[in-house]
Each structure stands twice: as C-alpha cells, then as structure tokens.
Design a protein around this motif. Structure first.
Motif, PDB file in Angstrom:
ATOM      1  N   LEU A 100       0.818  -1.207   0.000  1.00 51.98           N
ATOM      2  CA  LEU A 100       0.000   0.000   0.000  1.00 51.98           C
ATOM      3  C   LEU A 100       0.856   1.262   0.000  1.00 51.98           C
ATOM      4  N   VAL A 151      -3.855   1.422  -5.255  1.00 50.51           N
ATOM      5  CA  VAL A 151      -4.007   1.602  -3.805  1.00 50.51           C
ATOM      6  C   VAL A 151      -5.480   1.563  -3.394  1.00 50.51           C
ATOM      7  N   ASP A 165      -6.688  -1.839  -3.883  1.00 48.54           N
ATOM      8  CA  ASP A 165      -6.090  -2.741  -2.901  1.00 48.54           C
ATOM      9  C   ASP A 165      -6.775  -2.629  -1.545  1.00 48.54           C
ATOM     10  N   ILE A 166      -7.022  -1.413  -1.101  1.00 50.16           N
ATOM     11  CA  ILE A 166      -7.675  -1.216   0.202  1.00 50.16           C
ATOM     12  C   ILE A 166      -9.091  -1.770   0.181  1.00 50.16           C
TER      13      ILE A 166
END
Length: 511
Positions: A29, A75, A78-79
């Motif tokens: 991240l 990002v 991904d989160i």
C-alpha cells in the motif's frame, strides 16, 4: 443472533483482524508498483476480451459498471479488496460458528483468512482485479450463508439468493467453486464432531446447489463464447486427463499436489511461498484429528472423522482433482486460506487446559507474525523488480532520445530480454518478476510498460520484428554503444540473443 448483532458483539475482534491484515499489505500500500499483466490494464484504452475468454465474465460486468474500460485505481483497489475480503471472513465465521463463537479463536480465524501469503500475496499483487476478486469472495460467503439458511428451512427465495450469489462468484473466478466446497467441508466436519442431525440431507442439498450454479455459469459462458465467436484458451492448459502418461498418472499427480502444497514440499526447485506456516497448520491439524479419533468410540464414528478430515484437506483442491491437474498457483487455491483458518479455530477451541491454551495462542500468534513478515517481504521483492523495470525503461528511452530517434513515428522492437540480477529475494509466480524478462522478452508487455512510465511506445507487427532480426548480428548488447539503431520502419533495441520462447511469444518465425 442475527448478523447485525453478531458484528456489533464482535466488532473489536473484526477491527483488530482488519488492522492486522492491513499490516500484512503495508509495503504494497505504501509503495505500489506495476506487476506482470498490470502494464496492460493501468493504461487500457479500448475494450479487452481477455476476461471473457477466460470464462470470467463477472469481472467484465464489474469493469463495465466501473467504466473506463476496467482501468483500476492503484491503492484504492487494494484497500477495498482487503476490506471486502475481511467482510467475507465475517460472513463465513457467522455461518460456521454463530452464537457459539469464541472471541480469541475468532480473531485467529479472521486474521489467518486475510493473511496467507501463498494465496493472498499472489492474488492481491494483481491490483487490476484484486477488488473484483475480493467481491467474488464476499459473494461466495453470502452464497454459503444463504445456502445454510435455506437448508435449515429458509424457503425457495433463500435458495434462489444463494444460487445467484454463487453463480456470480463462479463468474468472477472459477476457483470459487473450491471455496464453496471448502466452506461446506468445514461445516460438515464441525457438525460431525458435534453430532448434528440431518447432515446427509444438507450435504446433498448443497451439492445440488453447487452443481446447478456450475451448470448455469458454464451455460452462460458457452452462450457468450458462441456470441463473440471464440473459445476459452485455458481449457487445454488445465485439463490433465489426456496428457502424456494417461489417466492414472494425472490422478496421481493431482492427489500428490495436495500433499505437496499442504506440507510445503519443494518439487523441481518450485517452493510454496510462506509454506512453513501452511506446513505447521497441516501437521497440527493432523495431530488434532488423531486426538479426535482417540476420543471417538466405535469404528463407524472414527471412520467418519477420517472421512470428513480428508474431505476438508482436499476441498481447496477439488476443482483441480476434477480436472486431473497439478498446475496450481497460490492464486487459484483461495480455499486454502479458509481451510487453514477454520482448522486453526477448531484446534484452539478444543484446548481446555489453561497452560496449553496459552501455548496454543502463542503458537497461533507466531504463525500470524510469519504471515505478516512473509507478505511484506514478498511485496518488497515485487517493488525491487518494479524499480528495476522503471530504471531500464527510463535508461532505454534516454538512449533513444539521445540518438535523436523519434519513437512516436515508428514502433520499437526489443530483441531478447533484459533480465535482473538474482539477489536472493523471494519470487512467487509473477510477484517479484521483471517485465523485461517475462516470457524471455514479450515486446507487447515492454511497450505497455513504457506507457506506464509516460512514453507512448508502439508495439511492432510480426513482420517488422522479422525485419529487425536481420540487423542484430551488426549490433551490440544494450547498454553498449551500437545496441540501438533505427530503420525506415522501426527503432531496434538489442537486449540479448532471442530464445525459442521469445520467437513463439512474439509470433515470429525463426529462420
């Protein structure tokens, strides 16, 4: 207890596990990069049919709704993927353990499910579909929840809801067939130990639901293939029954693969990344099963324990047993994290003595520590490869510009590959691999990666590549002087002597 009360009662457990899973992906991240395949999706400009021909039209649906041809947001994706995977864990734990759940074992269940590097490290390294995949996991968890409710007398609407969630999950990734089977296997093993009634009826109901879901998914897939006039290119790669050696060899290799992964046995130089944790959990579960056998009375009960334990162990590999293949990467064994998490939970709740309970918690915490360390090291390795590729891309483009060549007006031909040095860092499938060495030099990938660095490089046609090959004997290896030259139809960069694989990948005939 309904699901809202369940989440409210155990919110601290789930939040703690979620923070731990974010810690596992901390390096990814903080330092996002471009991995293999992502060089295409980060700058995609027109519709791409690759998901469709893989039978993953659920991803196409998501990409259509998210607009912009399915381009992902680094990002952010991904989160959202990590949070969705955690949400799936909440549904699985609620369905499997319900009112009888124990807080400390629940934390380890949730944390292990969201932190197994061999599975999630490989899968979430593909930010281009990490969010879509996690939504598939959430969908199969919802399907499992509804199917359990339906088997307990929930009615037709509940069965239909379970079926719809299941079909969507399969359409996102066929490997979710194994996840659903694993969830059923966990439920049945636990129910058998607790001597629940009507287990055979539930198994039959869930088996029919799963088969119906597979049938609907595959039926839609066939219709879509007919409509677009193409066929799946993965079928021959993953069906092993008709390979050299025959059916018995295929079956043996598929079964042996269960042991290879479960005990993290290296084969022909291939290792299971972070496999020491998988091996410890497998051995501990084996001891747990032996203890259960000692407790049980009667041959029939003992045989039942052995049967359900074997089914649970084999469940994450169910699809690959059906296909007769051992060609499995971590990213296709998504059920492995669920099986291990459930095994860890059941082992912890069975420890009654206080000293042994503390030792068990300490051992489980150590396993999570290893998962977190391994995950971050894996993504550190991925970042090293990404920085290497960035350096190569920028140096090559600097050299092209210095020579005064206009790369906007003609395609760039990369001959061979520019491999990175072996520096002892972990590599798991595509994670930690260089774009400039993948496939021994995939020109289309290299050109797409150049675009991620801000250079609008055009990939050449096979005929242009063929012409460029005629000049390599007069050129030096990059970055030496004379390693880059220009013709009327292309700019040529000579990385290394092309291999047989390079010719195949770039669709060029060797002369």
């Amino acid at each position: 207890m309904n699901i809202k009360e369940y989440i409210k009662n155990y919110k601290k457990v789930f939040l703690s596990a979620c923070l731990f899973s974010l810690l596992c992906f901390c390096y990814m991240l903080v330092k996002p990069g471009i991995s293999i395949d992502e060089e295409t999706w980060i700058q995609i400009e027109k519709p791409f049919a690759m998901w469709l021909v893989q039978g993953r039209w659920g991803i196409d649906i998501f990409n259509f709704l998210s607009m912009d041809q399915g381009r992902y947001a680094p990002v952010m994706w991904d989160i959202l993927a990590i949070l969705s995977w955690n949400a799936a864990g909440v549904l699985f734990s609620y369905t499997l353990f319900g009112d009888k759940v124990k807080k400390v074992p629940l934390f380890f269940f949730q944390a292990y499910l969201c932190s197994l590097p061999f599975v999630l490290g490989e899968m979430f390294s593909f930010s281009m579909f990490s969010f879509q995949i996690a939504l598939g996991m959430l969908s199969v968890a919802a399907a499992f929840l509804y199917s359990v409710r339906a088997a307990q007398g929930g009615g037709k609407r509940v069965w239909v809801a379970a079926l719809l969630f299941l079909v969507y999950a399969f359409a996102v990734y066929q490997a979710y067939i194994c996840v659903y089977i694993t969830a059923v296997a966990v439920y049945c093993f636990k129910a058998y130990l607790e001597k629940e009634d009507h287990l055979v009826y539930r198994i039959c109901s869930w088996a029919l639901l799963c088969l119906l879901g597979i049938g609907i998914y595959y039926g839609v897939h066939i219709i879509l293939m007919k409509a677009v006039g193409t066929s799946s290119y993965l079928t021959d790669n993953y069906v092993g029954w008709f390979e050299e050696g025959g059916i018995l060899k295929a079956l043996f290799m598929a079964v042996a693969n269960i042991a290879r992964v479960s005990f993290a046995v290296p084969v022909a130089g291939e290792t299971i990344y972070g496999g020491e944790v998988i091996r410890i959990v497998t051995l501990a579960f084996l001891i747990f099963v032996i203890c259960q056998l000692v407790k049980e009375k009667g041959t029939a009960r003992k045989a039942g324990v052995l049967f359900y334990a074997f089914v649970l162990t084999a469940a994450p590999f169910a699809l690959f047993l059906a296909l007769g293949t051992y060609k499995t990467h971590g990213r296709v064994l998504l059920g492995l994290s669920l099986a291990g998490a459930a095994e860890l939970y059941m082992m912890l709740i069975c420890i009654k003595r206080e000293n042994l309970k503390k030792a068990g918690i300490a051992a489980a915490a150590y396993l999570l520590f290893l998962n977190a360390k391994n995950m971050n090291m894996l993504f550190y390795s991925a970042n090293v490869a990404y920085e290497h590729d960035r350096t190569v891309a920028n140096q090559v483009m600097y050299d092209i510009k210095k020579l005064g060549y206009d790369y906007h007006s003609k395609p760039v031909v990369f001959l061979g590959m520019e491999d990175m040095d072996e520096v002892g860092l972990p590599v798991s499938d595509t994670v930690g691999s260089s774009v400039f060495a993948w496939d021994d030099g995939n020109i289309a990938r290299m050109c797409n990666f150049m675009k991620t660095e801000g250079y609008r490089v055009t990939a050449p046609e096979p005929s242009v590549i063929q012409s460029a090959l005629e000049l390599k004997s007069r050129m030096n290896i990059w970055p030496q002087e004379g390693s880059i030259t220009e013709t009327e139809e292309s700019i040529i960069v000579f990385f290394s002597e092309p291999s047989e694989k390079w010719y195949t990948i770039n669709q060029v005939e060797r002369k």
